[in-house]
Design a protein around this motif. Structure first.
Motif, PDB file in Angstrom:
ATOM      1  N   ASN B  52      60.243  57.266  29.656  1.00 54.81           N
ATOM      2  CA  ASN B  52      61.710  56.779  29.956  1.00 54.81           C
ATOM      3  C   ASN B  52      61.700  55.503  30.566  1.00 54.81           C
ATOM      4  O   ASN B  52      62.729  55.267  31.534  1.00 54.81           O
ATOM      5  CB  ASN B  52      62.578  57.659  30.349  1.00 54.81           C
ATOM      6  CG  ASN B  52      62.046  58.629  31.554  1.00 54.81           C
ATOM      7  OD1 ASN B  52      61.236  57.831  32.026  1.00 54.81           O
ATOM      8  ND2 ASN B  52      62.346  59.783  31.879  1.00 54.81           N
ATOM      9  N   ILE B  61      69.254  55.972  26.205  1.00 58.97           N
ATOM     10  CA  ILE B  61      69.814  56.938  26.851  1.00 58.97           C
ATOM     11  C   ILE B  61      71.389  56.654  27.023  1.00 58.97           C
ATOM     12  O   ILE B  61      72.062  57.561  26.606  1.00 58.97           O
ATOM     13  CB  ILE B  61      69.302  57.176  28.218  1.00 58.97           C
ATOM     14  CG1 ILE B  61      67.717  57.574  28.142  1.00 58.97           C
ATOM     15  CG2 ILE B  61      70.004  58.165  29.104  1.00 58.97           C
ATOM     16  CD1 ILE B  61      67.155  57.493  29.592  1.00 58.97           C
ATOM     17  N   LYS B  65      74.272  58.861  25.793  1.00 56.64           N
ATOM     18  CA  LYS B  65      75.120  59.447  26.541  1.00 56.64           C
ATOM     19  C   LYS B  65      76.628  58.922  26.160  1.00 56.64           C
ATOM     20  O   LYS B  65      77.501  59.936  26.361  1.00 56.64           O
ATOM     21  CB  LYS B  65      75.101  58.687  28.060  1.00 56.64           C
ATOM     22  CG  LYS B  65      73.820  59.591  28.615  1.00 56.64           C
ATOM     23  CD  LYS B  65      74.174  59.289  30.362  1.00 56.64           C
ATOM     24  CE  LYS B  65      73.284  60.123  30.774  1.00 56.64           C
ATOM     25  NZ  LYS B  65      72.646  59.452  32.188  1.00 56.64           N
ATOM     26  N   THR B  76      72.135  66.129  29.286  1.00 57.68           N
ATOM     27  CA  THR B  76      70.952  66.504  30.432  1.00 57.68           C
ATOM     28  C   THR B  76      69.637  65.610  29.858  1.00 57.68           C
ATOM     29  O   THR B  76      69.269  66.020  28.900  1.00 57.68           O
ATOM     30  CB  THR B  76      70.788  67.891  30.656  1.00 57.68           C
ATOM     31  OG1 THR B  76      72.124  68.494  31.171  1.00 57.68           O
ATOM     32  CG2 THR B  76      69.901  67.809  31.907  1.00 57.68           C
ATOM     33  N   VAL B  77      69.152  64.824  30.775  1.00 55.54           N
ATOM     34  CA  VAL B  77      68.142  64.258  30.307  1.00 55.54           C
ATOM     35  C   VAL B  77      66.882  64.783  30.937  1.00 55.54           C
ATOM     36  O   VAL B  77      66.644  65.090  32.084  1.00 55.54           O
ATOM     37  CB  VAL B  77      68.011  62.874  30.979  1.00 55.54           C
ATOM     38  CG1 VAL B  77      66.774  62.125  30.395  1.00 55.54           C
ATOM     39  CG2 VAL B  77      69.076  61.903  30.305  1.00 55.54           C
ATOM     40  N   PHE B  78      65.967  65.144  29.900  1.00 54.96           N
ATOM     41  CA  PHE B  78      64.642  65.946  30.579  1.00 54.96           C
ATOM     42  C   PHE B  78      63.486  64.889  30.201  1.00 54.96           C
ATOM     43  O   PHE B  78      63.220  64.404  29.318  1.00 54.96           O
ATOM     44  CB  PHE B  78      64.146  67.067  29.650  1.00 54.96           C
ATOM     45  CG  PHE B  78      65.057  68.268  29.902  1.00 54.96           C
ATOM     46  CD1 PHE B  78      66.386  68.333  29.483  1.00 54.96           C
ATOM     47  CD2 PHE B  78      64.608  69.519  30.637  1.00 54.96           C
ATOM     48  CE1 PHE B  78      67.041  69.553  29.628  1.00 54.96           C
ATOM     49  CE2 PHE B  78      65.252  70.712  30.952  1.00 54.96           C
ATOM     50  CZ  PHE B  78      66.672  70.643  30.196  1.00 54.96           C
ATOM     51  N   ALA B  79      63.018  64.481  31.393  1.00 56.14           N
ATOM     52  CA  ALA B  79      62.223  63.300  31.502  1.00 56.14           C
ATOM     53  C   ALA B  79      60.664  63.999  31.612  1.00 56.14           C
ATOM     54  O   ALA B  79      60.476  64.689  32.023  1.00 56.14           O
ATOM     55  CB  ALA B  79      62.282  62.293  32.714  1.00 56.14           C
TER      56      ALA B  79
ATOM     57  N   THR D 290      66.890  69.513  36.829  1.00 58.64           N
ATOM     58  CA  THR D 290      67.232  69.059  35.529  1.00 58.64           C
ATOM     59  C   THR D 290      68.558  69.817  35.035  1.00 58.64           C
ATOM     60  O   THR D 290      69.431  69.436  34.574  1.00 58.64           O
ATOM     61  CB  THR D 290      65.975  69.448  34.549  1.00 58.64           C
ATOM     62  OG1 THR D 290      64.669  69.116  35.190  1.00 58.64           O
ATOM     63  CG2 THR D 290      66.400  68.652  33.094  1.00 58.64           C
ATOM     64  N   HIS D 293      71.772  68.553  36.403  1.00 57.25           N
ATOM     65  CA  HIS D 293      72.233  67.406  35.684  1.00 57.25           C
ATOM     66  C   HIS D 293      71.823  66.119  36.586  1.00 57.25           C
ATOM     67  O   HIS D 293      72.777  65.220  36.471  1.00 57.25           O
ATOM     68  CB  HIS D 293      73.815  67.413  35.244  1.00 57.25           C
ATOM     69  CG  HIS D 293      74.116  68.452  34.206  1.00 57.25           C
ATOM     70  ND1 HIS D 293      73.527  68.265  33.113  1.00 57.25           N
ATOM     71  CD2 HIS D 293      74.714  69.570  34.537  1.00 57.25           C
ATOM     72  CE1 HIS D 293      73.984  69.581  32.445  1.00 57.25           C
ATOM     73  NE2 HIS D 293      74.756  70.070  33.250  1.00 57.25           N
ATOM     74  N   VAL D 294      71.083  66.252  37.399  1.00 57.14           N
ATOM     75  CA  VAL D 294      70.756  65.035  38.235  1.00 57.14           C
ATOM     76  C   VAL D 294      69.883  63.988  37.438  1.00 57.14           C
ATOM     77  O   VAL D 294      69.459  64.382  36.462  1.00 57.14           O
ATOM     78  CB  VAL D 294      70.075  65.225  39.581  1.00 57.14           C
ATOM     79  CG1 VAL D 294      70.872  66.410  40.586  1.00 57.14           C
ATOM     80  CG2 VAL D 294      68.683  65.805  39.374  1.00 57.14           C
ATOM     81  N   TYR D 296      67.398  61.835  36.103  1.00 56.55           N
ATOM     82  CA  TYR D 296      65.830  62.233  36.031  1.00 56.55           C
ATOM     83  C   TYR D 296      65.355  61.542  37.362  1.00 56.55           C
ATOM     84  O   TYR D 296      64.063  61.895  37.802  1.00 56.55           O
ATOM     85  CB  TYR D 296      65.176  61.708  34.672  1.00 56.55           C
ATOM     86  CG  TYR D 296      65.228  60.562  34.274  1.00 56.55           C
ATOM     87  CD1 TYR D 296      64.391  59.446  34.787  1.00 56.55           C
ATOM     88  CD2 TYR D 296      66.236  59.912  33.599  1.00 56.55           C
ATOM     89  CE1 TYR D 296      64.138  58.245  34.562  1.00 56.55           C
ATOM     90  CE2 TYR D 296      66.340  58.475  33.267  1.00 56.55           C
ATOM     91  CZ  TYR D 296      65.196  57.768  33.572  1.00 56.55           C
ATOM     92  OH  TYR D 296      65.214  56.398  33.249  1.00 56.55           O
ATOM     93  N   ASN D 299      65.049  63.068  40.565  1.00 60.79           N
ATOM     94  CA  ASN D 299      63.734  64.099  40.824  1.00 60.79           C
ATOM     95  C   ASN D 299      62.654  63.585  41.678  1.00 60.79           C
ATOM     96  O   ASN D 299      62.279  64.419  42.713  1.00 60.79           O
ATOM     97  CB  ASN D 299      63.173  64.034  39.441  1.00 60.79           C
ATOM     98  CG  ASN D 299      63.856  65.271  38.505  1.00 60.79           C
ATOM     99  OD1 ASN D 299      64.772  65.642  38.784  1.00 60.79           O
ATOM    100  ND2 ASN D 299      63.358  65.374  37.336  1.00 60.79           N
TER     101      ASN D 299
END
Ligand SMILES: Nc1ncnc2c1ncn2[C@@H]1O[C@H](COP(=O)(O)OP(=O)(O)OP(=O)(O)O)[C@@H](O)[C@H]1O
Ligand SMILES: Nc1ncnc2c1ncn2[C@@H]1O[C@H](COP(=O)(O)OP(=O)(O)OP(=O)(O)O)[C@@H](O)[C@H]1O
Ligand SMILES: [Mg+2]
Ligand SMILES: [Mg+2]
Lengths: 496, 358, 324, 324
Positions: B52, B61, B65, B76-79, D290, D293-294, D296, D299
């Motif tokens: 990303n 993204i 969104k 919810t973004v999983f990077a 995650t 909902h913060v 990315y 992190n």
């Protein structure tokens, strides 16, 4: 050992050195700082490889490539540099069994409980009082030395080398050590003993060998020689007066400390030093002298108390403030705290006065050089050049650098913590002379030592410290070894 | 533009040859009632991404969104920081956390198959973009990498008159790159008079590295005309190469890139920049379309296994000189860009309207 | 032996230069050589920062992240806020100094070991710079996420810093040379430089010699942060935009340059001249290898091999010197 | 004080777990927790390698590159050479050991300082692994550059290593726990483990005690290489292909885990249990954040912040203990 030669980067440290130890004797190895005693013993214990020469044990020729080889042959050594021989963050017990851990003698799977129990028993047998689970880092220097000694006892040795084991020990602990050594001797083990305290040599040694500049000068039974023979052999000249005391006029108070306190190590110390006066603080090891000196210098922060230098309140939040206030410290652990071993003598000597040596922040090379040459000349520091790395100097000369760096700071008060520890007799005398000269210039000198003889020889006034307090004061000539010792330890009894 | 038909792709792109899917086809026939629209509101959507960084991803993204918000959901973004094992873990986490739907961006079958099966078993619909999963019941969206490469290479050949010396900026190790390379191989066979004088590229520091290395090559070929063009298989490379050429004043060399962000567009528009054209799919559009297909799946529609989002060739000639264009308004100038209605359906429009009305 | 020890690394560079010059007529041209210097200007600034932190026996792992942060800060100054040139330059410098201050706070006050503290800061700054731009690169009149356009552009005057020339020499090269010479003189001839070296030599002994070592360490970390910030500004000026994560790869490159530098003139410790030579060597290798058209992945092997060779010369000999 | 010093980091993890559990019902489920453990299994192996190298007072920066190399070697064993499972696993382990051997050669024989030697090796291995595959990723029946297809596929049995379960526990988690417990027991209860600790604690003292410290250091680096190789094998099994540069990001993550581990049980130095706790903490944070909902990129900030907090507890107190 015969015909041993060894050079470091082209400089010969040993020439055709010969040395023998017999089973069941204690053989003293003596010599000035840098004579090559430790080097010779390191070769015997496999820490260094000799460039030439042969080593025989029980008639067999040995080739020692590593400490492991030496240990296999039954040669064990208590090294002079305590910190290089212990693993600080491990427990006392583990350090005692360090040698064993390295070989198959130790079972591959450790049982900690058994180890601790064994270590406790061993220490009890030796009459030493060190908690086995404590980390070595938390021990005092003396305790560390005891651990090192205990460590050799667990091994099956034929030869045991003690390289200046008594330097950090108190009288009582020294006696303990001597008892242990005697036991070993009776068990038929050959012992080598190195010390700068000549009276100890006569106390326990059967024979003595003196080295000078890497050569053997003399080997005689101790019964046939006396101190002056040894000194003559060591230095190549005789030493007329061990304590060159100059009489100087004593001026007004320059250092006054009130109620200095830190935990239970320094408990409400009051003291005064006048201009031109040498005040000695004596006490047994662990009395709190080092802590006191560090408080005076701002190396540690006191909980309570004030210090005034020449009438002005001193800033003791950091050593830098103390230096500005006019008090300086020559610390006990020279190589770690007093000098930077990896820097040149030149840089060490200019460190506290960089401000003086620079303009607009730019250092003047010529000023820096002339400062260094001045100090080197004044203190008689033996070094090949000002650019020499300080770590390569002998112990006594390193100590002179540690003192010399303060000379041009304009300090009013010099605090010296055990400045003669591990220093040979010749250099010791030089240091005493320097201290005398400083006093003659009207500086106040506070001299902390556990060598009562030095205090008696040097000081105008002696304070006895015990368990963090000053318990007694003597003027010059009033005190004797005995009553110093009495107060240094009697105080302890009072408190107990 | 010619479609060479090498869509068979690499082994990792095991999906069957795909037909691009116009909006009308994929639209669900019956408009659904209010109840099914209500059911689509308030969905929790997970977006599992392989990497990303860069403006492209940021815009993608954004597209996702905005579209999910329009549908009343939450993303919810999983990077995964370009780490496939992390991506697999992220997919597992998304399944465990019982998201209502999962969007996958990049990755591959090997890493994700197990997680996707888990999602299927849990009844969570999955739609993937550029992952070529080839898993039954999971739609694979892709941008047509080979076509993008072809579009730019063909134009390069045309501009160069079928001969010249070119520099390729490209790196292996990434599936899209490797697909683009296939078109490049075909192009080399087709135009033997166009010679590749060198090739470089480093994904770890793409822009600055391309700039530095391009400078070296320019010094090595100092005569004007000794290099005809640069083909950059990634816009990050194109930026670096274009910077080097521009700063060296070698305005005869043209740069052709792939992919497009607002930033790239600004550079292509700049008349002093050697970067004159790029082929791309609007990243925001990809995001939008990606979400629409997921909502179709949530709605229970059956979707074709693969959907291609068509790329568009964007060149400087097509762009206005008086104002700066962005990917948002590029559609006014370039046909086929943006505002794609791909994947939209009547009930999704209703849903959008219903959410918007609130 | 002494000779190879001292000059090994320099001779090595000479050989590499000679080889490339013979192989390619364009290599040894003024234009190419200044290009090489320009290409290493950013990493040199970062590497000077690392050298300074290593000099006080610390280790600043946050420099790469600081470059990333300051490069986007620089770009946003112009693009988002349309600030004048002075502000555009001063703000990132302050940001770099602030990072250094935070580092030294963690190290000096909280007493977290250097590498650990700066590693943590690395993560924090990386996160902050992405949060600040929401993950977007910053460029002239960029599209904002609310649909509007950013008002400002990357100023020409500013870009000149990274792309312009003064008397035929690229400006970043001039800046770099000033920094290298300045830092070298600083360490060699000033009180503060000496204080840093001595603090690094033995902090406790330096403290007991009356140095305010905490302050010295703090200044070192601030200087390191500022150097990284200059790197960040140059980065923005060089690529004409503020790229996300731009600095991450620079950390390892800078560290490599510093480490190669250990071997220069037989120092065996971090030193500015060595660091510069290390950076030059890396730049020369990348440039020359690119001209040889070797595959990019071979670069890494060569780089590692050169590092090993250069260091082997120094350390094998430094050992021999010690005990032989 | 002593209490927070010793248990601070563990309490911190407890609080974090509690917070996430309360916030999200799915967090504290068996499936999610085992997923977290599986997600950290690779980095834990790498971190154990780093811990071992730090234990002998070294620092192996090449572990990330070793993961990259071994993961492609593993994949090519199957895809290019169609080797049986045993060979597929043994060859990368040997490769890892070889890397360790080379590292220790540079460190012990050539006497290049640890970090520098392993940094150079990092570059070299990175280059080698890309040269080996010409920069391509390795996958089942991959397209070769000569136009043919590779004969082999990633075997199912092999993939099970990374993706399968044993008694409901993911197999990589089982492997990881074995490794963590094994390494912990090794360091705590075996002579060889103590020898490594002693070597790291004071190399000179260990040498003078008759230990062949060079050999011990060599074994430590070999162990580090093998741990990284296991990480590489797991990586290939987990992602079902051999990815280029797969290990690069793992270096910093592993180092971060090890550093957080310093604070566990007040050790203040590298220790296996701490490393594991550090890896768990990172895994938990990423997983939990995650769910919150913060963004990315936040992190990273949290990760750095946690590192600072965990360490601040240890080091502020460890200092106080010393002088108070
Ligand atoms: N590792 C070394 N490198 C270089 N020179 C050394 C080394 N070890 C010792 N020397 C030099 O060898 C000589 C002999 O040193 P050694 O330590 O044996 O003296 P010593 O008699 O034990 O002195 P002391 O009473 O101070 O312990 C000295 O000049 C010393 O500077
Ligand atoms: N690091 C430490 N940890 C725990 N106790 C210590 C430590 N250092 C010193 N002590 C204790 O503090 C007391 C005073 O020690 P200090 O070193 O000041 O004594 P000293 O009189 O200077 O003795 P020495 O002759 O060894 O220098 C001793 O009881 C000692 O055991
Ligand atoms: Mg000695
Ligand atoms: Mg003392």
């Amino acid at each position: 050992m015969s015909g041993i030669g060894k050079s470091f980067s082209g400089v010969k440290a040993l020439h055709d050195a010969r040395f023998t130890v017999e089973a069941g004797e204690i053989h003293a190895l003596l010599g000035a700082n840098g004579a090559g005693k430790s080097t010779l013993m390191k070769i015997l214990s496999g820490a260094y490889e000799a460039d030439e020469g042969t080593i025989r044990i029980e008639g067999r020729e040995l080739i020692l490539r590593s400490p492991a080889d030496a240990k296999a042959a039954g040669i064990h050594c208590v090294y002079q540099e305590v910190d290089t021989s212990l693993v600080a963050h491990l427990s006392v017990a583990e350090n005692i069994f360090l040698d064993r851990m390295m070989t198959a003698k130790q079972r591959a799977w450790l049982k900690w409980r058994d180890l601790y129990a064994e270590a406790e028993k061993l220490l009890a047998d030796l009459g030493l009082n060190v908690p086995v689970r404590k980390k070595v880092a938390d021990l005092t220097l003396a305790e560390k030395q005891l651990v090192l000694i205990a460590r050799v006892m667990v091994e099956e040795a034929k030869i045991v080398i003690f390289d200046e084991p008594t330097a950090p020990l108190s009288l009582e602990e020294t006696d303990q050590l001597f008892r242990i050594m005697d036991k070993l001797k009776k068990a038929g083990i050959g012992l080598v003993f190195i010390s700068h305290r000549l009276h100890e040599v006569f106390q326990i040694c059967d024979r003595a060998t003196v080295m000078r500049d890497g050569r053997m000068i003399l080997t005689e039974p101790t019964s046939k020689i006396d101190t002056s023979d040894i000194i003559h052999a060591m230095l190549g000249r005789s030493l007329d007066d061990e304590y060159p005391k100059q009489e100087v006029p004593i001026g007004e108070v320059v250092l006054s400390a009130r109620d200095l306190t830190l935990g239970n190590r320094v408990r409400g110390v009051d003291l005064e030093v006048r201009r031109g006066e040498i005040v000695a603080v004596v006490g047994l090891v662990g009395a709190g002298k080092t802590e006191l000196s560090r408080l005076l210098f701002g190396a540690d922060e006191a909980e309570r108390g004030t210090v005034r230098i020449a009438g002005k309140q001193a800033d003791l939040r950091a050593p830098a403030g103390a230096v500005e206030s006019g008090i300086v410290l020559v610390p006990e652990e020279r190589r770690k705290e007093g000098i930077l071993v990896k820097e040149s003598v030149l840089h060490n000597l200019s460190l506290p006065i960089l401000g003086q040596l620079s303009k607009w922040g730019v250092l003047s090379g010529s000023k820096e050089k002339s400062n260094a040459i001045g100090v080197i000349g004044r203190l008689g520091i033996k070094t090949s050049s000002a650019g020499q790395l300080t770590g390569f100097l002998s112990g006594g000369n390193q100590q002179k650098v540690a003192i010399g760096k303060w000379l041009n700071t304009g300090a009013e008060v010099f605090v010296l913590d055990e400045p003669t520890k591990g220093v040979d007799i010749g250099a010791k005398r030089d240091i005493f002379t320097i201290i005398g000269e400083l006093a003659a210039q009207g500086k106040g000198i506070l001299y902390l030592t556990c060598e009562f003889a030095e205090a008696l020889g040097l000081a105008d006034r002696i304070l006895v410290m015990c368990d963090g307090r000053i318990v007694k004061q003597f003027l010059r000539g009033e005190a004797t070894q005995e009553n110093l010792l009495y107060y240094a330890s009697a105080g302890q009894e009072e408190l107990a | 533009n010619n479609n060479g038909g090498n869509n068979n792709g690499t082994a990792s792109e095991s999906a069957s040859p795909s037909a691009s899917a116009p909006a009308s086809e994929s639209a669900s026939p019956e408009a659904s009632g209010d109840s099914s629209i209500e059911a689509l509101k308030g969905k929790k959507i997970a977006l599992v991404m392989q990497f990303n960084t860069g403006t492209f991803s940021a815009q993608y993204i954004d597209g996702v969104k905005k579209q999910v918000e329009k549908f009343g959901g939450e993303v919810t973004v999983f990077a995964s920081e370009n780490d496939l094992s992390k991506m697999a873990s992220n997919l597992d986490a998304a399944v465990n956390q019982k998201f209502d739907g999962i969007l996958i961006d990049h990755g591959n079958n090997g890493a994700l198959a197990a997680g996707v099966e888990k999602a299927k078993a849990a009844g969570i619909p999955v739609v993937a973009f550029d992952a070529a999963l080839g898993i039954e019941g999971v739609t694979d969206l892709s941008q047509n990498d080979q076509k993008m490469a072809e579009q730019t290479l063909e134009q390069l050949a045309k501009d160069a008159g079928g001969k010249g010396n070119i520099v390729k900026v490209w790196v292996a190790g990434f599936a899209p790159m490797e697909r683009r390379q296939e078109s490049y191989a075909a192009f080399q066979a087709k135009y033997p008079d166009i010679k590749e004088i060198t090739s470089f590229g480093d994904a770890s520091n793409p822009q600055l590295d391309a700039q530095t290395k391009m400078e070296a090559i320019l010094k090595q070929y100092p005569e004007k005309g000794s290099i005809t063009a640069v083909w950059a298989a990634w816009d990050e490379f194109a930026k670096g190469a274009a910077n080097a050429i521009k700063q060296a004043g070698r305005d005869e060399i043209k740069v052709y890139g792939i992919d497009m962000s607002d930033e790239d567009l600004a550079m292509i528009q700049d008349p002093t920049s050697p970067w004159i054209a790029s082929a791309a799919v609007d990243p925001t559009t990809i995001g939008t379309v990606h979400v629409r297909y997921l909502y179709q799946a949530l709605h229970g529609d059956t979707i074709e296994p693969t959907v291609q989002i068509d790329s568009v060739y964007v060149s400087r000639d097509a762009l206005p000189t008086d104002k700066q264009v962005t990917t948002a308004d590029l559609s006014q100038y370039v046909e086929g860009w943006g505002e794609s209605d791909q994947g939209n359906t009547d009930y999704l429009k209703e849903l959008e309207a219903a959410v918007g009305a609130k | 032996m002494q000779f190879t020890y001292k000059y090994g690394a320099l001779i090595f560079i000479g050989v590499v230069l000679l080889f490339f010059s013979l192989y390619n007529e364009y290599f040894f041209t003024y234009g190419n050589l200044t290009d090489i210097l320009r290409s290493i200007s950013i990493v040199t600034f970062v590497a000077i920062g690392v050298t300074i932190s290593l000099t006080v026996d610390g280790f600043d792992l946050s420099v790469g992240a600081t470059v990333s942060l300051t490069t986007v800060v620089t770009a946003t100054m112009m693009v988002w806020f349309e600030m004048p040139l002075v502000v555009t330059i001063i703000v990132p410098l302050l940001v770099g100094a602030l990072v250094g201050l935070l580092n030294s706070f963690l190290i000096v006050k909280v007493r977290i070991p250097d590498m650990i503290a700066t590693l943590a800061m690395m993560y924090i700054i990386n996160g902050i710079h992405k949060t600040y731009t929401k993950g977007y690169a910053i460029y002239s009149n960029m599209q904002m996420s609310d649909g509007t356009k950013a008002p400002g552009v990357m100023e020409k005057d500013f870009l000149w810093i990274g792309q312009g020339k003064l008397l035929g020499v690229p400006f970043p090269v001039i800046l770099m040379l000033i920094a290298v010479i300045g830092a070298h003189l600083f360490f060699k001839y000033t009180r503060w430089g000496r204080q840093m070296i001595m603090t690094g030599g033995n902090e406790e002994a330096a403290r007991l010699s009356g140095l305010r070592v905490k302050r010295v360490r703090m200044y070192a970390y601030i200087a390191s942060g500022v150097m990284a910030a200059i790197g960040g500004i140059l980065f923005a000026a060089r690529v004409g935009s503020g790229q996300i994560d731009a600095g991450s790869p620079l950390l390892m490159e800078a560290v490599a340059a510093v480490f190669v530098g250990y071997s220069v003139l037989g120092a065996g410790r971090p030193n500015i001249v060595g660091t510069f030579v290390g950076a030059v060597l890396t730049g020369v290798l990348i440039n020359g290898l690119t001209m040889l058209h070797v595959q990019y992945y071979v670069n890494d092997i060569v780089k590692g091999g050169v590092l090993v060779l250069a260091l082997a010369v120094t350390f094998m000999n430094s050992h021999r010197k010690k005990t032989a």
